[in-house]
Design an enzyme around this catalytic site. Structure first.
Site, PDB file in Angstrom:
ATOM      1  N   GLY A  21     -31.033 -41.644  -3.149  1.00  0.00           N
ATOM      2  CA  GLY A  21     -30.692 -41.431  -1.741  1.00  0.00           C
ATOM      3  C   GLY A  21     -31.793 -41.947  -0.826  1.00  0.00           C
ATOM      4  N   GLY A  22     -32.494 -43.002  -1.273  1.00  0.00           N
ATOM      5  CA  GLY A  22     -33.645 -43.496  -0.507  1.00  0.00           C
ATOM      6  C   GLY A  22     -33.284 -44.404   0.662  1.00  0.00           C
ATOM      7  N   GLY A  23     -31.991 -44.640   0.888  1.00  0.00           N
ATOM      8  CA  GLY A  23     -31.598 -45.559   1.960  1.00  0.00           C
ATOM      9  C   GLY A  23     -31.320 -44.888   3.290  1.00  0.00           C
ATOM     10  CG  LEU A  26     -34.772 -35.430   5.132  1.00  0.00           C
ATOM     11  CD1 LEU A  26     -34.738 -34.007   4.580  1.00  0.00           C
ATOM     12  CD2 LEU A  26     -35.731 -35.505   6.314  1.00  0.00           C
ATOM     13  CG  ASP A  72     -21.570 -42.082  -7.770  1.00  0.00           C
ATOM     14  OD1 ASP A  72     -22.188 -41.023  -7.986  1.00  0.00           O
ATOM     15  OD2 ASP A  72     -20.468 -42.108  -7.191  1.00  0.00           O
ATOM     16  CB  SER A 112      -9.633 -28.363  -4.046  1.00  0.00           C
ATOM     17  OG  SER A 112     -10.579 -29.409  -3.923  1.00  0.00           O
ATOM     18  CE1 TYR A 154     -27.808 -24.606  -0.083  1.00  0.00           C
ATOM     19  CE2 TYR A 154     -28.016 -24.401   2.303  1.00  0.00           C
ATOM     20  CZ  TYR A 154     -27.608 -25.116   1.187  1.00  0.00           C
ATOM     21  OH  TYR A 154     -26.994 -26.336   1.319  1.00  0.00           O
ATOM     22  N   PRO A 195     -36.918 -27.933   1.893  1.00  0.00           N
ATOM     23  CG  PRO A 195     -36.305 -30.155   2.212  1.00  0.00           C
ATOM     24  CD  PRO A 195     -36.110 -28.999   1.279  1.00  0.00           C
ATOM     25  N   GLY A 196     -36.623 -26.795   5.296  1.00  0.00           N
ATOM     26  CA  GLY A 196     -35.757 -26.118   6.271  1.00  0.00           C
ATOM     27  C   GLY A 196     -35.026 -27.194   7.046  1.00  0.00           C
TER      28      GLY A 196
HETATM   29  C1  HXC Z   1     -13.545 -29.215   2.296  1.00  0.00           C
HETATM   30  C2  HXC Z   1     -13.859 -31.265   1.287  1.00  0.00           C
HETATM   31  C3  HXC Z   1     -14.641 -31.704   2.379  1.00  0.00           C
HETATM   32  C4  HXC Z   1     -14.861 -30.791   3.468  1.00  0.00           C
HETATM   33  C5  HXC Z   1     -14.516 -33.309   0.944  1.00  0.00           C
HETATM   34  N1  HXC Z   1     -13.827 -32.291   0.423  1.00  0.00           N
HETATM   35  N2  HXC Z   1     -15.044 -32.970   2.128  1.00  0.00           N
HETATM   36  N3  HXC Z   1     -13.318 -30.028   1.238  1.00  0.00           N
HETATM   37  N4  HXC Z   1     -14.292 -29.556   3.381  1.00  0.00           N
HETATM   38  N5  HXC Z   1     -15.591 -31.123   4.538  1.00  0.00           N
HETATM   39  C6  HXC Z   1     -13.070 -32.286  -0.830  1.00  0.00           C
HETATM   40  C7  HXC Z   1     -11.966 -33.328  -0.807  1.00  0.00           C
HETATM   41  O1  HXC Z   1     -10.800 -32.823  -0.161  1.00  0.00           O
HETATM   42  C8  HXC Z   1     -11.739 -33.579  -2.302  1.00  0.00           C
HETATM   43  O2  HXC Z   1     -10.981 -32.553  -2.903  1.00  0.00           O
HETATM   44  C9  HXC Z   1     -13.153 -33.453  -2.865  1.00  0.00           C
HETATM   45  O3  HXC Z   1     -13.913 -32.690  -1.919  1.00  0.00           O
HETATM   46  C10 HXC Z   1     -13.824 -34.800  -3.049  1.00  0.00           C
HETATM   47  O4  HXC Z   1     -13.778 -35.486  -1.805  1.00  0.00           O
HETATM   48  P1  HXC Z   1     -14.164 -37.016  -1.654  1.00  0.00           P
HETATM   49  O5  HXC Z   1     -14.150 -37.358  -0.221  1.00  0.00           O
HETATM   50  O6  HXC Z   1     -13.322 -37.826  -2.591  1.00  0.00           O
HETATM   51  O7  HXC Z   1     -15.662 -37.003  -2.248  1.00  0.00           O
HETATM   52  P2  HXC Z   1     -16.747 -38.134  -2.290  1.00  0.00           P
HETATM   53  O8  HXC Z   1     -16.218 -39.419  -1.719  1.00  0.00           O
HETATM   54  O9  HXC Z   1     -17.308 -38.132  -3.641  1.00  0.00           O
HETATM   55  O10 HXC Z   1     -17.848 -37.625  -1.226  1.00  0.00           O
HETATM   56  C11 HXC Z   1     -18.734 -36.610  -1.499  1.00  0.00           C
HETATM   57  C12 HXC Z   1     -18.947 -35.687  -0.295  1.00  0.00           C
HETATM   58  C13 HXC Z   1     -19.371 -36.485   0.945  1.00  0.00           C
HETATM   59  C14 HXC Z   1     -19.998 -34.669  -0.716  1.00  0.00           C
HETATM   60  C15 HXC Z   1     -17.639 -34.972  -0.006  1.00  0.00           C
HETATM   61  O11 HXC Z   1     -19.605 -35.596   2.041  1.00  0.00           O
HETATM   62  C16 HXC Z   1     -20.588 -37.331   0.729  1.00  0.00           C
HETATM   63  O12 HXC Z   1     -20.495 -38.443   0.230  1.00  0.00           O
HETATM   64  N6  HXC Z   1     -21.786 -36.834   1.090  1.00  0.00           N
HETATM   65  C17 HXC Z   1     -23.062 -37.570   0.874  1.00  0.00           C
HETATM   66  C18 HXC Z   1     -24.096 -37.322   1.924  1.00  0.00           C
HETATM   67  C19 HXC Z   1     -24.278 -35.874   2.327  1.00  0.00           C
HETATM   68  O13 HXC Z   1     -23.434 -35.020   2.088  1.00  0.00           O
HETATM   69  N7  HXC Z   1     -25.406 -35.626   3.002  1.00  0.00           N
HETATM   70  C20 HXC Z   1     -25.751 -34.300   3.459  1.00  0.00           C
HETATM   71  C21 HXC Z   1     -26.807 -33.715   2.595  1.00  0.00           C
HETATM   72  S1  HXC Z   1     -27.423 -32.420   3.526  1.00  0.00           S
HETATM   73  P3  HXC Z   1      -9.377 -32.716  -3.165  1.00  0.00           P
HETATM   74  O14 HXC Z   1      -9.001 -31.471  -3.907  1.00  0.00           O
HETATM   75  O15 HXC Z   1      -8.760 -32.839  -1.808  1.00  0.00           O
HETATM   76  O16 HXC Z   1      -9.215 -33.961  -3.976  1.00  0.00           O
HETATM   77  C22 HXC Z   1     -27.926 -31.135   2.607  1.00  0.00           C
HETATM   78  C23 HXC Z   1     -28.672 -30.143   3.424  1.00  0.00           C
HETATM   79  C24 HXC Z   1     -28.897 -28.841   2.735  1.00  0.00           C
HETATM   80  O17 HXC Z   1     -27.713 -31.086   1.451  1.00  0.00           O
HETATM   81  C25 HXC Z   1     -29.542 -27.742   3.550  1.00  0.00           C
HETATM   82  C26 HXC Z   1     -29.458 -27.799   5.040  1.00  0.00           C
HETATM   83  C27 HXC Z   1     -30.299 -26.790   5.751  1.00  0.00           C
HETATM   84  P1  NAP Z   2     -28.553 -37.841   3.853  1.00  0.00           P
HETATM   85  O1  NAP Z   2     -29.181 -38.867   4.704  1.00  0.00           O
HETATM   86  O2  NAP Z   2     -27.082 -37.690   3.890  1.00  0.00           O
HETATM   87  O3  NAP Z   2     -29.049 -38.088   2.370  1.00  0.00           O
HETATM   88  C1  NAP Z   2     -28.271 -37.977   1.245  1.00  0.00           C
HETATM   89  C2  NAP Z   2     -28.479 -39.230   0.445  1.00  0.00           C
HETATM   90  O4  NAP Z   2     -27.868 -39.066  -0.831  1.00  0.00           O
HETATM   91  C3  NAP Z   2     -27.834 -40.463   1.088  1.00  0.00           C
HETATM   92  O5  NAP Z   2     -28.755 -41.526   1.081  1.00  0.00           O
HETATM   93  C4  NAP Z   2     -26.659 -40.783   0.174  1.00  0.00           C
HETATM   94  O6  NAP Z   2     -26.424 -42.183   0.100  1.00  0.00           O
HETATM   95  C5  NAP Z   2     -27.164 -40.246  -1.160  1.00  0.00           C
HETATM   96  N1  NAP Z   2     -26.050 -39.910  -2.028  1.00  0.00           N
HETATM   97  C6  NAP Z   2     -25.045 -39.045  -1.797  1.00  0.00           C
HETATM   98  N2  NAP Z   2     -24.179 -39.030  -2.810  1.00  0.00           N
HETATM   99  C7  NAP Z   2     -24.664 -39.912  -3.721  1.00  0.00           C
HETATM  100  C8  NAP Z   2     -24.218 -40.329  -4.982  1.00  0.00           C
HETATM  101  N3  NAP Z   2     -23.091 -39.862  -5.539  1.00  0.00           N
HETATM  102  N4  NAP Z   2     -24.957 -41.250  -5.661  1.00  0.00           N
HETATM  103  C9  NAP Z   2     -26.088 -41.750  -5.110  1.00  0.00           C
HETATM  104  N5  NAP Z   2     -26.569 -41.387  -3.921  1.00  0.00           N
HETATM  105  C10 NAP Z   2     -25.858 -40.474  -3.232  1.00  0.00           C
HETATM  106  O7  NAP Z   2     -29.138 -36.365   4.148  1.00  0.00           O
HETATM  107  P2  NAP Z   2     -30.630 -35.810   4.205  1.00  0.00           P
HETATM  108  O8  NAP Z   2     -30.626 -34.745   5.222  1.00  0.00           O
HETATM  109  O9  NAP Z   2     -31.605 -36.917   4.301  1.00  0.00           O
HETATM  110  O10 NAP Z   2     -30.789 -35.089   2.782  1.00  0.00           O
HETATM  111  C11 NAP Z   2     -31.769 -35.494   1.841  1.00  0.00           C
HETATM  112  C12 NAP Z   2     -32.116 -34.343   0.921  1.00  0.00           C
HETATM  113  O11 NAP Z   2     -32.727 -33.293   1.656  1.00  0.00           O
HETATM  114  C13 NAP Z   2     -30.935 -33.725   0.212  1.00  0.00           C
HETATM  115  O12 NAP Z   2     -31.304 -33.357  -1.105  1.00  0.00           O
HETATM  116  C14 NAP Z   2     -30.659 -32.487   1.011  1.00  0.00           C
HETATM  117  O13 NAP Z   2     -29.998 -31.486   0.286  1.00  0.00           O
HETATM  118  C15 NAP Z   2     -32.071 -32.083   1.349  1.00  0.00           C
HETATM  119  N6  NAP Z   2     -32.200 -31.193   2.492  1.00  0.00           N
HETATM  120  C16 NAP Z   2     -32.000 -31.658   3.741  1.00  0.00           C
HETATM  121  C17 NAP Z   2     -32.174 -30.801   4.795  1.00  0.00           C
HETATM  122  C18 NAP Z   2     -32.025 -31.268   6.216  1.00  0.00           C
HETATM  123  O14 NAP Z   2     -32.163 -30.446   7.123  1.00  0.00           O
HETATM  124  N7  NAP Z   2     -31.777 -32.522   6.477  1.00  0.00           N
HETATM  125  C19 NAP Z   2     -32.520 -29.473   4.567  1.00  0.00           C
HETATM  126  C20 NAP Z   2     -32.702 -29.028   3.266  1.00  0.00           C
HETATM  127  C21 NAP Z   2     -32.555 -29.906   2.228  1.00  0.00           C
HETATM  128  P3  NAP Z   2     -24.965 -42.839  -0.109  1.00  0.00           P
HETATM  129  O15 NAP Z   2     -24.030 -42.060   0.740  1.00  0.00           O
HETATM  130  O16 NAP Z   2     -25.177 -44.253   0.302  1.00  0.00           O
HETATM  131  O17 NAP Z   2     -24.662 -42.734  -1.571  1.00  0.00           O
END
Ligand code: HXC
Ligand code: NAP
Length: 288
Positions: A21-23, A26, A72, A112, A154, A195-196
């Site tokens: 997730g280096g692109g 964070l 992935d 789901s 959490y 991280p918070g």
């Molecule tokens: C409910 C959802 C949903 C949503 C997807 N799904 N989004 N359900 N609410 N918002 C369900 C879909 O309906 C589907 O189920 C299943 O999840 C898979 O969905 P896809 O879209 O096919 O998944 P995919 O393309 O693999 O994408 C993964 C993802 C997406 C997690 C859903 O958001 C993603 O690519 N995220 C990557 C980046 C990211 O999330 N960054 C944030 C990290 S922040 P069904 O049953 O319908 O098939 C973080 C911070 C932590 O971690 C702490 C903060 C303080």
């Molecule tokens: P972000 O930019 O969405 O980072 C998530 C990264 O993961 C993206 O670069 C994404 O790239 C990559 N990723 C997601 N699914 C992937 C997959 N299947 N294969 C390979 N790469 C995948 O969000 P962020 O806030 O910087 O989060 C970074 C980290 O910090 C995460 O572990 C998150 O839980 C943690 N964190 C963040 C916060 C915050 O406040 N931001 C707080 C606590 C913890 P692609 O979509 O291109 O694959």
């Protein structure tokens, strides 16, 4: 970002660090700082175009070498490919920074089973895939290793509305502590950062969609009354991937301005009591 860097120039010279997730977000900020300290960086994620662009920009700005590899983290074959390509480019890998994550907010009863899979497969299985495949290589080749996992606070408190993520991050924390002990004999360290709130597009769009960011301003939950700055996290990550932290193993370091403890302390919400109210309470005490 790196003008607020903590470590000396060239502190990471000669090290190769794989950042999942280096692109973006964070992962990108940490990669930039590690690169500026002299490390070779491998950045991975699913978006090829973004990775290439980011890698070129980083090399232009900081010099050094950034290798972008599309992967992935859920697919062990692609993970093996990242490891092989990193070795053929840099001859070794010193550190794995498991940062990639997927997350969204939802009442759990609306999810789901596939929604759970989506998050757990990225966060927990993805971290396991990279740690296991690279760890085996380090062990076979008798090379030291360093694993740094990004979790959240959490991971140990749990949290409603992000339950797949909470389950997965708890698993990553357990993996961190378990491998820290088991693989220490191979000279492989394992640590985590919790991280918070640190503003990123990826997290903010998914966790604070619409006007939620105004209604639930994350800085209000933090005793220091602000969100984190990326360079603050990057400094901590740089220390943990460096040899300066060589005796730290199995630790999770929280960087959240005191956020989770504020939620935990039973009387912490008494900060809402005004000075006048405290004066009033002390008057009652004096009368008694
Ligand atoms: C409910 C959802 C949903 C949503 C997807 N799904 N989004 N359900 N609410 N918002 C369900 C879909 O309906 C589907 O189920 C299943 O999840 C898979 O969905 P896809 O879209 O096919 O998944 P995919 O393309 O693999 O994408 C993964 C993802 C997406 C997690 C859903 O958001 C993603 O690519 N995220 C990557 C980046 C990211 O999330 N960054 C944030 C990290 S922040 P069904 O049953 O319908 O098939 C973080 C911070 C932590 O971690 C702490 C903060 C303080
Ligand atoms: P972000 O930019 O969405 O980072 C998530 C990264 O993961 C993206 O670069 C994404 O790239 C990559 N990723 C997601 N699914 C992937 C997959 N299947 N294969 C390979 N790469 C995948 O969000 P962020 O806030 O910087 O989060 C970074 C980290 O910090 C995460 O572990 C998150 O839980 C943690 N964190 C963040 C916060 C915050 O406040 N931001 C707080 C606590 C913890 P692609 O979509 O291109 O694959």
């Amino acid at each position: 970002m790196n003008n607020k860097g903590m470590l000396k120039e060239n502190s990471l010279n000669g090290k190769t660090i794989v950042v999942t997730g280096g692109g973006s977000g964070l992962g990108k900020s940490m990669s930039e700082y590690l690169l500026s300290l002299g490390a070779n960086i491998v950045i991975t994620s699913r978006r090829e175009d973004l990775l290439k662009k980011v890698a070129n920009n980083m090399m232009k700005e900081f010099g050094g070498k950034v290798l972008p590899i599309t992967c992935d983290v859920r697919n062990p074959d692609l993970v093996s490919k990242v490891i092989d390509e990193s070795y053929s480019e840099f001859k070794k890998v010193d550190c794995l920074l498991n940062n990639a994550a997927g997350n969204f907010i939802s009442p759990t009863e609306r999810l789901s089973t596939r929604a759970f899979d989506a998050v757990i497969d990225i966060v927990l299985k993805g971290t396991i895939n990279f740690s296991l495949l690279l760890g085996k290589k380090w062990i076979k080749q008798k090379e030291p290793g360093n694993i740094l996992n990004i979790v959240t606070t959490y991971a140990w408190t749990g949290s409603g509305y992000v339950v797949p993520s909470a389950c997965a991050k708890a698993g990553v924390l357990s993996l961190t502590r378990s491998l820290a002990v088991e693989w220490a004999k191979y000279n492989i360290r394992s640590n985590a950062i919790a991280p918070g709130p640190f503003p990123t597009k990826g997290a903010w769009e998914r966790l604070l969609p619409g006007d939620l960011k105004d209604k639930f301003d994350p800085s209000k939950k933090v005793p220091l009354k602000r969100v984190g700055e990326h360079h603050e996290l990057a400094n901590l990550a740089a220390y943990l991937v460096s040899d300066f932290s060589s005796y730290i193993n199995g630790e999770v370091i929280t960087i959240d301005g005191g956020e989770w403890l504020k939620g935990a302390g039973q009387f912490n919400n008494l900060e809402r009591v005004s000075d006048e109210m405290w004066d009033f309470f002390s008057m009652i005490r004096k009368k008694k």
